[in-house]
Design a protein around this motif. Sequence first.
Motif, PDB file in Angstrom:
ATOM      1  N   ALA A  36     -63.963 -31.359   4.449  1.00 10.04           N
ATOM      2  CA  ALA A  36     -63.241 -32.561   4.028  1.00 10.04           C
ATOM      3  C   ALA A  36     -62.786 -32.466   2.586  1.00 10.04           C
ATOM      4  N   ILE A  37     -63.544 -31.768   1.741  1.00  5.88           N
ATOM      5  CA  ILE A  37     -63.192 -31.674   0.318  1.00  5.88           C
ATOM      6  C   ILE A  37     -61.815 -31.047   0.129  1.00  5.88           C
ATOM      7  N   LEU A  38     -61.542 -29.959   0.835  1.00  7.42           N
ATOM      8  CA  LEU A  38     -60.279 -29.231   0.636  1.00  7.42           C
ATOM      9  C   LEU A  38     -59.206 -29.574   1.663  1.00  7.42           C
ATOM     10  N   LEU A  39     -59.537 -30.379   2.658  1.00  6.22           N
ATOM     11  CA  LEU A  39     -58.631 -30.590   3.781  1.00  6.22           C
ATOM     12  C   LEU A  39     -57.299 -31.198   3.357  1.00  6.22           C
ATOM     13  N   ILE A  40     -57.327 -32.353   2.732  1.00  6.61           N
ATOM     14  CA  ILE A  40     -56.069 -33.023   2.372  1.00  6.61           C
ATOM     15  C   ILE A  40     -55.317 -32.272   1.272  1.00  6.61           C
ATOM     16  N   PRO A  41     -55.993 -31.793   0.191  1.00  4.22           N
ATOM     17  CA  PRO A  41     -55.248 -31.008  -0.803  1.00  4.22           C
ATOM     18  C   PRO A  41     -54.541 -29.793  -0.217  1.00  4.22           C
ATOM     19  N   ALA A  42     -55.196 -29.084   0.705  1.00  8.18           N
ATOM     20  CA  ALA A  42     -54.550 -27.920   1.318  1.00  8.18           C
ATOM     21  C   ALA A  42     -53.394 -28.344   2.208  1.00  8.18           C
ATOM     22  N   ALA A  43     -53.595 -29.378   3.028  1.00  8.83           N
ATOM     23  CA  ALA A  43     -52.542 -29.820   3.949  1.00  8.83           C
ATOM     24  C   ALA A  43     -51.342 -30.398   3.210  1.00  8.83           C
ATOM     25  N   LEU A  44     -51.554 -30.974   2.036  1.00  8.82           N
ATOM     26  CA  LEU A  44     -50.428 -31.530   1.274  1.00  8.82           C
ATOM     27  C   LEU A  44     -49.432 -30.448   0.857  1.00  8.82           C
ATOM     28  N   CYS A  45     -49.897 -29.194   0.757  1.00  4.58           N
ATOM     29  CA  CYS A  45     -48.960 -28.104   0.458  1.00  4.58           C
ATOM     30  C   CYS A  45     -47.932 -27.983   1.580  1.00  4.58           C
ATOM     31  N   TYR A  46     -48.409 -28.074   2.819  1.00  2.00           N
ATOM     32  CA  TYR A  46     -47.479 -28.010   3.946  1.00  2.00           C
ATOM     33  C   TYR A  46     -46.617 -29.266   3.999  1.00  2.00           C
ATOM     34  N   THR A  47     -47.199 -30.412   3.677  1.00  2.00           N
ATOM     35  CA  THR A  47     -46.415 -31.653   3.595  1.00  2.00           C
ATOM     36  C   THR A  47     -45.267 -31.488   2.616  1.00  2.00           C
ATOM     37  N   PHE A  48     -45.555 -30.890   1.472  1.00  2.00           N
ATOM     38  CA  PHE A  48     -44.517 -30.636   0.463  1.00  2.00           C
ATOM     39  C   PHE A  48     -43.398 -29.780   1.042  1.00  2.00           C
ATOM     40  N   GLY A  49     -43.771 -28.683   1.717  1.00  2.00           N
ATOM     41  CA  GLY A  49     -42.746 -27.821   2.301  1.00  2.00           C
ATOM     42  C   GLY A  49     -41.894 -28.536   3.324  1.00  2.00           C
ATOM     43  N   ARG A  50     -42.520 -29.361   4.173  1.00  2.00           N
ATOM     44  CA  ARG A  50     -41.770 -30.115   5.175  1.00  2.00           C
ATOM     45  C   ARG A  50     -40.806 -31.094   4.524  1.00  2.00           C
ATOM     46  N   MET A  51     -41.251 -31.771   3.485  1.00  2.00           N
ATOM     47  CA  MET A  51     -40.419 -32.809   2.875  1.00  2.00           C
ATOM     48  C   MET A  51     -39.254 -32.234   2.074  1.00  2.00           C
ATOM     49  N   VAL A  52     -39.428 -31.037   1.493  1.00  3.29           N
ATOM     50  CA  VAL A  52     -38.312 -30.429   0.753  1.00  3.29           C
ATOM     51  C   VAL A  52     -37.431 -29.589   1.661  1.00  3.29           C
ATOM     52  N   GLY A  53     -37.799 -29.490   2.945  1.00  5.60           N
ATOM     53  CA  GLY A  53     -36.947 -28.788   3.900  1.00  5.60           C
ATOM     54  C   GLY A  53     -37.144 -27.292   3.957  1.00  5.60           C
ATOM     55  N   ASP A  54     -38.233 -26.783   3.395  1.00  6.05           N
ATOM     56  CA  ASP A  54     -38.493 -25.346   3.438  1.00  6.05           C
ATOM     57  C   ASP A  54     -40.008 -25.145   3.393  1.00  6.05           C
ATOM     58  N   THR A  55     -40.609 -24.960   4.551  1.00  6.51           N
ATOM     59  CA  THR A  55     -42.068 -24.860   4.602  1.00  6.51           C
ATOM     60  C   THR A  55     -42.589 -23.623   3.873  1.00  6.51           C
ATOM     61  N   ARG A  56     -41.717 -22.639   3.649  1.00  2.00           N
ATOM     62  CA  ARG A  56     -42.150 -21.456   2.906  1.00  2.00           C
ATOM     63  C   ARG A  56     -42.587 -21.814   1.493  1.00  2.00           C
ATOM     64  N   GLN A  57     -41.962 -22.846   0.920  1.00  2.42           N
ATOM     65  CA  GLN A  57     -42.341 -23.284  -0.425  1.00  2.42           C
ATOM     66  C   GLN A  57     -43.775 -23.795  -0.446  1.00  2.42           C
ATOM     67  N   GLY A  58     -44.152 -24.540   0.580  1.00  4.09           N
ATOM     68  CA  GLY A  58     -45.519 -25.043   0.656  1.00  4.09           C
ATOM     69  C   GLY A  58     -46.531 -23.938   0.864  1.00  4.09           C
ATOM     70  N   TRP A  59     -46.190 -22.983   1.739  1.00  7.76           N
ATOM     71  CA  TRP A  59     -47.102 -21.868   1.970  1.00  7.76           C
ATOM     72  C   TRP A  59     -47.268 -21.035   0.700  1.00  7.76           C
ATOM     73  N   ALA A  60     -46.223 -20.898  -0.097  1.00  7.29           N
ATOM     74  CA  ALA A  60     -46.317 -20.129  -1.347  1.00  7.29           C
ATOM     75  C   ALA A  60     -47.293 -20.791  -2.314  1.00  7.29           C
ATOM     76  N   LEU A  61     -47.223 -22.121  -2.430  1.00  9.94           N
ATOM     77  CA  LEU A  61     -48.150 -22.829  -3.316  1.00  9.94           C
ATOM     78  C   LEU A  61     -49.583 -22.710  -2.808  1.00  9.94           C
ATOM     79  N   LEU A  62     -49.761 -22.829  -1.494  1.00 14.19           N
ATOM     80  CA  LEU A  62     -51.099 -22.691  -0.927  1.00 14.19           C
ATOM     81  C   LEU A  62     -51.629 -21.273  -1.139  1.00 14.19           C
TER      82      LEU A  62
END
Length: 577
Positions: free
Chosen positions: A267-293
């Motif tokens: 639970a400690i890392l769950l939302i912070p890690a998933a927000l990286c993918y949320t970021f990629g989805r919202m900016v229209g390029d999930t690769r950006q989120g995976w790069a940050l993660l």
Amino acid sequence: MTGSGLLQIALYLAVLLALVRPLGTFMARVYQGENTWISPMIAPVERLVYRVAGIDPSCEQDWRRYALAVLAFNFVGFAAVYMLQRLQGGLPLNPQDFGAVPPDSAFNTAISFATNTNWQGYGGEATMSYLTQMLGLAVQHFVSAASGMAVLVALIRGFVRREAPGVGNFWVDLTRSTLYILMPLSTLLAIALMSQGTVQSLAPYRQVTLVEPVTIQVTQQTVPLGPAASQVAIKQLGTNGGGFFNANSAHPFENPTPLSNFLQMLAILLIPAALCYTFGRMVGDTRQGWALLAAMLVIFVPLALGGYAAEQAGNPRLDAALVDQVASDGQSGGNMEGKEARFGIANSALWAAATTAASNGSVNAMHGSFTPLGGLVPMWLMQLGEVVFGGVGSGLYGMLMFAIVAVFIAGLMVGRTPEYLGKKIEAYEVKMASLVILIPCFMVLLGTAIGSALPAAAAEVGNPGAHGFSEILYAFSSAGNNNGSAFGGLSANNPFYNFTLGSAMWISRYWLMIPVLAVAGSLASKRAVAVTSGTLPTHTPLFVTLLVGVVILVGALTFVPALALGPVAEHLQLNHP
């Protein structure tokens, strides 16, 4: 290190990464106003909240109004928690008849929980009534986390929008973060924890007869109870970390079994890690989120393994004939001082790395009892700025500030105006990003210098020499980066530390949110620039390497001299007396 320990760490990371995409997708749909599977149940409640609070969800706010709403809401939360503590002696749900919390401690705790730091200078089961725990602290667990998530979403909109005056509506983002994300996940986790034995009760504390009395005179013990499971769930999911009991997640009533330990770490890392993918989805390029993660994992995994190796190596000063530090079928070996036998070395070291990487601050072992290098790992993870996962929302927007600096440096190298996600990064954005990066560093080093120089402050240190300095450095690293964990040898519940640590928490939370929102407003007002052959790709291994280098370089240049006086010096003394 043992094969069993490495397998447990690998399993933890595998489960975490498997959950990133589904949860990240769900959160992106929530923030984009799309229907989700939970919408039929939550949407009516959301609309009711808007009607009761007089909120127009279609009303956009520019970054200044958004920031003002954040500050006003969090100030009300601070005031409410402060008053609850001061008045708790005359309020209901206080079966132990706890009196008012002293003003300086109440001030520190109110700031701590409003800022999502959750530093605790008090003993929970000996200080706070059930009402204060539930209405004050647990509520702040939700809304302080939701505030950080809201600011992140505003920043993401800054990248997405084109020549737009607004960055969203804080009240909508706050409500959706709480109702759609934090409350459902917390409910599920609380039920799971109760199934493992985490207490959830409004009954008074109980006197029980000891099965094996410690002495002839001591035959009974007071067993603290309370609504712990519901608070433990959100303390982990919201990267809050404030424990219901003084021993936090080392207490068997908060964290009774290996399964509860695994779920809480997840639970400690769950939302912070998933927000990286949320970021990629919202900016229209999930690769950006995976790069940050990926950048976060490149830093986190080696440090977690390094901390594990340091603890598994044990204490070289202990006589092997008297103390067995070798791992076997009957014990985990290594340095077991300050650790729970239920969890062993691997889970203690992994928790220490996760909780300090994620701005969580909860503990299942005492960090002050770690080996010098084992204690250096959580300390440095905080000093990197709490951007390696970091707090929910705050960790990712901190990493994005580092990304802005990274593309700026890359632009200087090739003599080109830097760009990130289709927006030009100019002097204003770099200045604001620099404030976000440097303010916590300043607060940590200034506070440590004052705490070390003043005789009254230094007198509160429980250990002499390098470890005593580490206790002060760790405390201000924790407060200055909104973490909340501590080296236990420092007596911090006194007017000096309550005021200075409280000030560090306050400045490092809100003086960072304001520059982040300023960047969001600036980016939202800009037009998009076309991608050309000269544009730096920000989803490649090259950019991940550059980003990791910037994060580590800032942390190294800022804190290596202080670390040399503390854990490094202690390590040399331990191995070369």
